[in-house]
Design a protein around this motif. Structure first.
Motif, PDB file in Angstrom:
ATOM      1  N   SER A   1     -36.201 -38.456   3.891  1.00  0.00           N
ATOM      2  CA  SER A   1     -36.113 -37.008   3.753  1.00  0.00           C
ATOM      3  C   SER A   1     -36.257 -36.301   5.099  1.00  0.00           C
ATOM      4  O   SER A   1     -35.620 -35.262   5.339  1.00  0.00           O
ATOM      5  CB  SER A   1     -37.171 -36.502   2.775  1.00  0.00           C
ATOM      6  OG  SER A   1     -38.467 -36.861   3.219  1.00  0.00           O
ATOM      7  N   ASP A   2     -37.075 -36.832   5.981  1.00  0.00           N
ATOM      8  CA  ASP A   2     -37.258 -36.192   7.287  1.00  0.00           C
ATOM      9  C   ASP A   2     -35.971 -36.246   8.099  1.00  0.00           C
ATOM     10  O   ASP A   2     -35.582 -35.259   8.735  1.00  0.00           O
ATOM     11  CB  ASP A   2     -38.391 -36.871   8.044  1.00  0.00           C
ATOM     12  CG  ASP A   2     -38.674 -36.196   9.381  1.00  0.00           C
ATOM     13  OD1 ASP A   2     -39.016 -34.996   9.372  1.00  0.00           O
ATOM     14  OD2 ASP A   2     -38.523 -36.856  10.422  1.00  0.00           O
ATOM     15  N   ALA A   3     -35.286 -37.381   8.065  1.00  0.00           N
ATOM     16  CA  ALA A   3     -34.030 -37.508   8.811  1.00  0.00           C
ATOM     17  C   ALA A   3     -32.974 -36.559   8.251  1.00  0.00           C
ATOM     18  O   ALA A   3     -32.245 -35.902   9.005  1.00  0.00           O
ATOM     19  CB  ALA A   3     -33.536 -38.953   8.746  1.00  0.00           C
ATOM     20  N   ARG A   4     -32.906 -36.479   6.926  1.00  0.00           N
ATOM     21  CA  ARG A   4     -31.934 -35.565   6.316  1.00  0.00           C
ATOM     22  C   ARG A   4     -32.254 -34.117   6.682  1.00  0.00           C
ATOM     23  O   ARG A   4     -31.361 -33.324   6.972  1.00  0.00           O
ATOM     24  CB  ARG A   4     -31.923 -35.745   4.786  1.00  0.00           C
ATOM     25  CG  ARG A   4     -31.294 -37.048   4.325  1.00  0.00           C
ATOM     26  CD  ARG A   4     -30.869 -36.967   2.861  1.00  0.00           C
ATOM     27  NE  ARG A   4     -31.990 -36.740   1.975  1.00  0.00           N
ATOM     28  CZ  ARG A   4     -32.578 -37.693   1.229  1.00  0.00           C
ATOM     29  NH1 ARG A   4     -32.150 -38.946   1.314  1.00  0.00           N
ATOM     30  NH2 ARG A   4     -33.576 -37.400   0.433  1.00  0.00           N
ATOM     31  N   SER A   5     -33.525 -33.771   6.677  1.00  0.00           N
ATOM     32  CA  SER A   5     -33.927 -32.405   7.000  1.00  0.00           C
ATOM     33  C   SER A   5     -33.520 -32.040   8.425  1.00  0.00           C
ATOM     34  O   SER A   5     -33.002 -30.939   8.679  1.00  0.00           O
ATOM     35  CB  SER A   5     -35.436 -32.250   6.817  1.00  0.00           C
ATOM     36  OG  SER A   5     -35.841 -30.943   7.160  1.00  0.00           O
ATOM     37  N   ARG A   6     -33.755 -32.960   9.373  1.00  0.00           N
ATOM     38  CA  ARG A   6     -33.389 -32.676  10.766  1.00  0.00           C
ATOM     39  C   ARG A   6     -31.871 -32.489  10.909  1.00  0.00           C
ATOM     40  O   ARG A   6     -31.417 -31.589  11.618  1.00  0.00           O
ATOM     41  CB  ARG A   6     -33.865 -33.817  11.673  1.00  0.00           C
ATOM     42  CG  ARG A   6     -35.375 -33.866  11.863  1.00  0.00           C
ATOM     43  CD  ARG A   6     -35.758 -34.703  13.092  1.00  0.00           C
ATOM     44  NE  ARG A   6     -35.174 -36.041  13.048  1.00  0.00           N
ATOM     45  CZ  ARG A   6     -35.760 -37.086  12.467  1.00  0.00           C
ATOM     46  NH1 ARG A   6     -36.925 -36.935  11.852  1.00  0.00           N
ATOM     47  NH2 ARG A   6     -35.181 -38.278  12.507  1.00  0.00           N
ATOM     48  N   VAL A   7     -31.116 -33.323  10.210  1.00  0.00           N
ATOM     49  CA  VAL A   7     -29.654 -33.208  10.287  1.00  0.00           C
ATOM     50  C   VAL A   7     -29.195 -31.872   9.715  1.00  0.00           C
ATOM     51  O   VAL A   7     -28.365 -31.171  10.307  1.00  0.00           O
ATOM     52  CB  VAL A   7     -28.988 -34.381   9.545  1.00  0.00           C
ATOM     53  CG1 VAL A   7     -27.493 -34.115   9.353  1.00  0.00           C
ATOM     54  CG2 VAL A   7     -29.195 -35.681  10.312  1.00  0.00           C
ATOM     55  N   HIS A   8     -29.714 -31.486   8.544  1.00  0.00           N
ATOM     56  CA  HIS A   8     -29.308 -30.209   7.935  1.00  0.00           C
ATOM     57  C   HIS A   8     -29.720 -29.032   8.816  1.00  0.00           C
ATOM     58  O   HIS A   8     -28.992 -28.033   8.907  1.00  0.00           O
ATOM     59  CB  HIS A   8     -29.915 -30.069   6.538  1.00  0.00           C
ATOM     60  CG  HIS A   8     -29.193 -30.852   5.483  1.00  0.00           C
ATOM     61  ND1 HIS A   8     -27.890 -30.573   5.119  1.00  0.00           N
ATOM     62  CD2 HIS A   8     -29.591 -31.907   4.713  1.00  0.00           C
ATOM     63  CE1 HIS A   8     -27.521 -31.410   4.158  1.00  0.00           C
ATOM     64  NE2 HIS A   8     -28.532 -32.233   3.896  1.00  0.00           N
ATOM     65  N   THR A   9     -30.852 -29.142   9.474  1.00  0.00           N
ATOM     66  CA  THR A   9     -31.287 -28.061  10.376  1.00  0.00           C
ATOM     67  C   THR A   9     -30.275 -27.865  11.500  1.00  0.00           C
ATOM     68  O   THR A   9     -29.905 -26.723  11.830  1.00  0.00           O
ATOM     69  CB  THR A   9     -32.661 -28.380  10.955  1.00  0.00           C
ATOM     70  OG1 THR A   9     -33.624 -28.454   9.896  1.00  0.00           O
ATOM     71  CG2 THR A   9     -33.101 -27.318  11.954  1.00  0.00           C
ATOM     72  N   GLU A  10     -29.821 -28.953  12.097  1.00  0.00           N
ATOM     73  CA  GLU A  10     -28.863 -28.836  13.206  1.00  0.00           C
ATOM     74  C   GLU A  10     -27.491 -28.390  12.705  1.00  0.00           C
ATOM     75  O   GLU A  10     -26.806 -27.616  13.383  1.00  0.00           O
ATOM     76  CB  GLU A  10     -28.759 -30.174  13.951  1.00  0.00           C
ATOM     77  CG  GLU A  10     -30.056 -30.624  14.603  1.00  0.00           C
ATOM     78  CD  GLU A  10     -30.636 -29.575  15.536  1.00  0.00           C
ATOM     79  OE1 GLU A  10     -29.852 -28.797  16.142  1.00  0.00           O
ATOM     80  OE2 GLU A  10     -31.880 -29.499  15.659  1.00  0.00           O
ATOM     81  N   LEU A  11     -27.092 -28.851  11.524  1.00  0.00           N
ATOM     82  CA  LEU A  11     -25.817 -28.381  10.969  1.00  0.00           C
ATOM     83  C   LEU A  11     -25.876 -26.879  10.699  1.00  0.00           C
ATOM     84  O   LEU A  11     -24.909 -26.148  10.954  1.00  0.00           O
ATOM     85  CB  LEU A  11     -25.485 -29.142   9.681  1.00  0.00           C
ATOM     86  CG  LEU A  11     -24.950 -30.573   9.864  1.00  0.00           C
ATOM     87  CD1 LEU A  11     -24.962 -31.324   8.533  1.00  0.00           C
ATOM     88  CD2 LEU A  11     -23.528 -30.543  10.425  1.00  0.00           C
ATOM     89  N   ALA A  12     -27.008 -26.411  10.171  1.00  0.00           N
ATOM     90  CA  ALA A  12     -27.154 -24.976   9.894  1.00  0.00           C
ATOM     91  C   ALA A  12     -26.999 -24.152  11.153  1.00  0.00           C
ATOM     92  O   ALA A  12     -26.513 -23.014  11.117  1.00  0.00           O
ATOM     93  CB  ALA A  12     -28.517 -24.711   9.261  1.00  0.00           C
ATOM     94  N   ALA A  13     -27.395 -24.717  12.280  1.00  0.00           N
ATOM     95  CA  ALA A  13     -27.334 -23.968  13.538  1.00  0.00           C
ATOM     96  C   ALA A  13     -25.931 -23.883  14.115  1.00  0.00           C
ATOM     97  O   ALA A  13     -25.661 -23.020  14.947  1.00  0.00           O
ATOM     98  CB  ALA A  13     -28.271 -24.619  14.566  1.00  0.00           C
ATOM     99  N   VAL A  14     -25.014 -24.770  13.662  1.00  0.00           N
ATOM    100  CA  VAL A  14     -23.696 -24.820  14.308  1.00  0.00           C
ATOM    101  C   VAL A  14     -22.534 -24.451  13.392  1.00  0.00           C
ATOM    102  O   VAL A  14     -21.473 -24.067  13.887  1.00  0.00           O
ATOM    103  CB  VAL A  14     -23.429 -26.221  14.908  1.00  0.00           C
ATOM    104  CG1 VAL A  14     -24.460 -26.546  15.983  1.00  0.00           C
ATOM    105  CG2 VAL A  14     -23.406 -27.297  13.837  1.00  0.00           C
ATOM    106  N   VAL A  15     -22.709 -24.575  12.054  1.00  0.00           N
ATOM    107  CA  VAL A  15     -21.568 -24.263  11.183  1.00  0.00           C
ATOM    108  C   VAL A  15     -21.254 -22.773  11.279  1.00  0.00           C
ATOM    109  O   VAL A  15     -22.154 -21.937  11.375  1.00  0.00           O
ATOM    110  CB  VAL A  15     -21.810 -24.680   9.718  1.00  0.00           C
ATOM    111  CG1 VAL A  15     -21.935 -26.187   9.591  1.00  0.00           C
ATOM    112  CG2 VAL A  15     -23.020 -23.983   9.131  1.00  0.00           C
TER     113      VAL A  15
ATOM    114  N   ARG B   1     -22.299 -21.622   4.166  1.00  0.00           N
ATOM    115  CA  ARG B   1     -22.602 -23.036   4.370  1.00  0.00           C
ATOM    116  C   ARG B   1     -23.846 -23.199   5.244  1.00  0.00           C
ATOM    117  O   ARG B   1     -24.636 -24.127   5.047  1.00  0.00           O
ATOM    118  CB  ARG B   1     -21.396 -23.751   4.983  1.00  0.00           C
ATOM    119  CG  ARG B   1     -20.237 -23.897   4.007  1.00  0.00           C
ATOM    120  CD  ARG B   1     -19.145 -24.811   4.538  1.00  0.00           C
ATOM    121  NE  ARG B   1     -18.410 -24.207   5.645  1.00  0.00           N
ATOM    122  CZ  ARG B   1     -18.399 -24.678   6.882  1.00  0.00           C
ATOM    123  NH1 ARG B   1     -19.097 -25.761   7.185  1.00  0.00           N
ATOM    124  NH2 ARG B   1     -17.702 -24.077   7.832  1.00  0.00           N
ATOM    125  N   ALA B   2     -24.026 -22.306   6.185  1.00  0.00           N
ATOM    126  CA  ALA B   2     -25.224 -22.373   7.025  1.00  0.00           C
ATOM    127  C   ALA B   2     -26.487 -22.193   6.182  1.00  0.00           C
ATOM    128  O   ALA B   2     -27.479 -22.919   6.357  1.00  0.00           O
ATOM    129  CB  ALA B   2     -25.157 -21.310   8.121  1.00  0.00           C
TER     130      ALA B   2
END
Length: 927
Positions: A348-362, A367-368
């Motif tokens: 869950s921690d890895a998924r959370s970090r990935v979604h955080t970075e995606l939210a910053a760039v989409v 979708r963000a």
């Protein structure tokens, strides 16, 4: 709006499509689908759903079918579902229709506007029915140039708003030369949409022969023993057969998992994970970014990866393994199971970090927000507020399912209980608007124990009430509970509104005790309760429904108050106004109120509310003897209620259709309508529905000369005064013929009391007519004459004609033959004009016995009312008034090409060939 983006239709090819294509083990399914393509080319469009478990070969089959269609001249339109996408709604629909948006001006104005708003333009959102019709219209425009195949891959992963439109289209493809072809998994986690598709193509595991053939074609180097071992383990799943053919542990039989009870899909994911485990750590992390960002472009995925310390080259090994491919600017996994294996097995921690970075760039804001919500591990008011904004924006576009999901997720992230309750209530209301009745009820149950602020309490009650008003499966609050709720509210608007709901509940259900209704009346009369015009109007509506002496002073003034601002809840309150006017026994005024509702909600594209109003107007019109117009309203309402899942409204419409058909003596059609009414009513039908259905049954029994059977049905009607007051007028004729005159006494007492506070000429005619039928000797004449005098002041032409029939029968028995002929001839003319054939035949027999001439004028060469369906007649009338096909389509919620097809059919039946001839052809047909 975008342009056609290279969309082209090719020249049609030979009628035999794709016979040379071979899909191992799927020959029969491939043949079934190519037969549907052949039929579509001939103009017989259809829809088919290919469904089965993951890896069963759905994509391979439809790809072969689409390739065959494309090579033979079909145009191809497509969209595909992506797990976790669709936060804003209608993304899939935009992908599907993008090549056609250059033709959007061909649509009727409201349909064009609905599509614009769905795709992000400013404006009022439309019901999904209007948006669905717009999509259908664009597909019709495309198919006008040549046959079309519409491919929907992974329907189960499409955003729900698009999926609802797809199922709407699937049920209507028969009108265009096109095949809608969709794939979907059969997992219980996804909605079952099979009922909406005309054809179902389930894919089962391959048998041993076909499985061996597939392995041989894919991995010819394997020995016969290795192939048999692989086939035994793969259980006929084509993806497993082809994937495992290159894995030594599976081929040699050394895989530690063995056969066991583990599903094939899980074992496939395990094999994919084993393949992923061979990749460098950085590549495995890069795959997780791609899996979490399936709704993102490759640029956004790469940007997020860089923020996590990865390099674009880290994706290269996965591409070399064939796990991902760059297609049209996005990363696509070899199979969705690869994606789910990568994502689901990350912590869950890895998924959370990935979604955080995606939210910053989409780039896309919706979708963000979705990625920020996916990254949230606990309560977060900041993210909850963003989700609330997303919910409001989705609702403005008409994506109500997505709005409900956003509200629900926002509530789950909200730390403060009161705010969490408010957002849960809003989620329930959005779910109600989306037609998700069960979800809405579940959310209301979650919110009820924790809701505190008055606004949320009232909104919860509103949602609850509106759910119960259109569904027979949900309980609603009792009258005393609504009274108790009103006493806790400080806002006078809310108090009056809740009390009005209590009054209308008692009116429609007829199950609230008299003492509770008295308490409602006392609360409504409380000094100082109603100050503003709007409050006073609701107060008068509530009191009128309770049955007090209070009446609506001016229908037109009441409508003007509602016209100033039509809120979401005013639909229910306008219905209350119509019921209150009906309770004054002025059916014409009630029809005016219902008509005002129809117009008001039609302009604002609130189709569900318009459907309720159509059914209400249909009831008033059929009861008021406008049979043709009432039948058109009710059939329109029944069709729309089916599209919108409004079972109670459909039941009311079906009951009134049965009444109209019974007037005309159309026994089979009336019986079918009553069957539909029973199916839609459920185990506990509304009192109004049950009373209308009983009235129809009584009319049918009377038509068959069975008064003893008609009387019990009529007595059931009388138990529900709003319907029984009118239906009970049929009792006297049946009672006299059955020899049971006493059964009329109760209705006469009720009707006489109603006349004491009403000047209804229609009702007065029915009362005097009943007294005439029961009166001895010459006393009857005075009652008949008074009945006819009052009837001539009304617009109830059929009830007046029936009064003349009964008077004529009495006159003939009393040997007043010449006078009898006059009454019977006038009655016969009306019955024939309105196609009331049972009464026309009865009148004709009586007139013949009196020595009269049966026909006063020659019959038209073609009787439009007899040869056209109710919908064809409605369309023909609108066309005769000068409306264009597109205007009619907007009016009746049809595609403009469907309107054209109905007109073409009407021309043939009327034996005309031009629009200008319609007015003459319809002149003799009463509205």
């Amino acid at each position: 709006m975008a342009h056609e983006a290279g969309y082209r239709l090719r020249i049609a090819a030979p009628p035999e499509i794709g016979r040379h294509v071979h899909v191992i083990g799927r020959d029969s399914q491939f043949g079934q689908l190519t037969d549907l393509l052949d039929a579509a080319r001939r103009g017989n469009g259809s829809s088919a759903l290919v469904h089965g478990e993951a890896g069963i070969g759905k994509s391979a089959l439809v790809s072969a079918v689409v390739e065959a269609a494309s090579s033979s001249g079909f145009a191809v339109l497509s969209c595909h579902g992506i797990p976790g996408s669709g936060a804003a709604g209608f993304e899939g629909l935009h992908e599907l229709l993008l090549p056609l948006l250059g033709r959007v001006d061909a649509l009727p104005p409201r349909q064009r506007t609905a599509l614009d708003v769905a795709f992000g333009a400013e404006g009022e959102p439309a019901d999904r029915l209007v948006t669905g019709l717009a999509a259908l219209g664009l597909l019709e425009e495309a198919a006008a140039r040549g046959p079309v195949v519409v491919l929907i891959e992974d329907l189960h992963w499409l955003d729900r708003s698009t999926a609802d439109i797809i199922t709407f289209l699937a049920a209507r493809m028969g009108v265009i030369p096109a095949l809608l072809l969709a794939t979907s998994r059969t997992d219980r986690a996804y909605p079952d949409r099979t009922a909406h598709f005309k054809h179902h193509v389930p894919l089962d595991p391959l048998d041993q022969h076909d499985a061996l053939a597939l392995v041989a074609s894919h991995a010819p180097e394997l020995t016969p023993l290795q192939r048999r071992r692989l086939v035994e383990r793969a259980l006929g799943n084509p993806l497993a057969l082809t994937e495992w053919a290159s894995i030594p542990s599976w081929v040699e039989g050394t895989f530690s998992g063995g056969r066991g009870p583990v599903p094939v899909s899980q074992r496939l994911e395990d094999s994919f994970l084993a393949e992923v485990a061979l990749l460098p750590r950085a590549t495995r992390r890069a795959l997780l970014v791609a899996a979490a960002g399936q709704d993102a472009s490759s640029y956004e995925v790469l940007a997020a990866a860089r923020s996590l310390g990865l390099d674009p080259r880290d994706f290269t090994p996965a591409e070399a393994f064939g796990l991902i491919t760059l297609v049209n600017g996005s990363y696509r996994f070899r199979h969705p199971l690869v994606c789910s294996a990568v994502y689901d097995n990350a912590d869950s921690d890895a998924r959370s970090r990935v979604h955080t970075e995606l939210a910053a760039v989409v780039v896309d804001a919706a979708r963000a927000v979705r990625h920020r919500a996916a990254a949230a591990a606990g309560w977060s008011e900041e993210v909850a507020a963003e989700l609330e904004g997303l919910a409001v924006a989705a609702g403005r576009r008409g994506a109500r399912t997505e709005a409900a999901a956003a509200w629900r997720r926002a509530a789950a992230l909200t730390p403060v209980a009161a705010e969490r309750a408010r957002r849960t209530v809003m989620a329930a209301e959005a779910a109600r608007q989306a037609g998700a009745t069960v979800d809405a009820a579940t959310l209301l149950a979650e919110a009820r124990p924790i809701v505190e602020d008055e606004a949320s309490v009232v909104q919860l009650a509103r949602t609850e009430w509106m759910l119960a008003s259109t569904s027979t499966t949900l309980p609603d609050r009792s009258g005393d509970e609504l009274v108790a709720l009103s006493r806790t509210l400080k806002d006078p608007d809310d108090r009056v509104e809740v009390l009005t709901w209590a009054a209308v509940r008692g009116y429609t259900r007829q199950d609230i005790p008299a003492d509770v209704m008295a308490a409602v009346a006392d609360e409504l009369r409380r000094p100082g309760l109603a100050v503003t015009e709007h409050q006073q109007l609701l107060q008068s509506i509530g009191l009128a429904l309770i049955g007090s002496a209070d009446r609506i002073a001016s229908v037109e003034k009441a409508l003007s108050i509602f016209h100033r601002q039509v809120r979401e809840t005013d639909a229910t309150l306008l219905n209350c106004l119509a019921f209150a006017v009906e309770d004054t026994h002025d059916l014409a005024a009630a029809a005016r109120v219902w008509s005002a509702e129809v117009d008001m909600f039609h302009r604002s594209a609130r189709v569900s509310d318009e459907t309720v109003a159509l059914a209400g107007r249909g009831t008033a019109r059929v009861t008021g003897n406008a049979i043709a117009a009432g039948l058109a309203d009710c059939e329109h309402a029944l069709r729309l209620s089916s599209d919108l899942d409004l079972s109670v409204v459909g039941a009311i419409a079906a009951a009134d259709i049965a009444r109209a058909r019974a007037w005309r003596g159309e026994h089979d059609l009336a019986t079918a309508a009553l069957k539909t009414c029973a199916e839609l009513s459920g185990l506990t039908p509304f009192a109004r529905v049950a009373a209308s259905a009983s009235w129809a049954s009584a009319q049918m029994a009377a038509n068959d000369g069975q008064p003893e059977e008609a009387i019990p049905h009529l007595l059931k009607c009388v138990a529900h005064p709003p319907i029984g007051l009118w239906a009970g007028a049929d009792l006297a004729d049946a009672a006299v013929h059955a020899g049971w005159p006493d059964v009329v006494d109760g209705w006469l007492e009720m009707a006489t009391a109603a006349l004491a506070t009403s000047d209804s000429d229609h009702l007065a005619m029915l009362v005097e007519r009943s007294r005439a039928l029961l009166a001895p000797g010459e006393e009857a004449r005075a009652h008949f004459e008074r009945a006819i005098t009052r009837g001539e002041r009304s617009i109830a032409h059929l009830d007046l004609a029936r009064t003349r029939l009964f008077f004529g029968e009495w006159l003939r028995r009393e040997r007043h033959i010449v006078e009898a002929r006059g009454q019977l001839s006038a009655a016969l003319h009306v019955f024939e004009a309105h196609h009331a054939m049972p009464l026309a035949r009865r009148t004709a027999r009586e007139l013949a016995a009196a020595g009269g001439v049966q026909r006063t004028q020659p019959a038209p060469s073609v009787d439009a009312g007899a040869v056209l369906t109710a919908q064809e007649l409605h369309i023909a009338r609108l066309a005769a008034e000068g409306q264009t096909n597109r205007q009619i389509a907007d009016q009746l919620y049809l595609s403009h090409r469907t309107v054209g097809a109905h007109l073409y059919s009407a021309y043939a039946k009327l034996r005309i060939n031009r629009r200008s001839q319609l007015a003459t052809a319809l002149a003799a047909t009463p509205a």
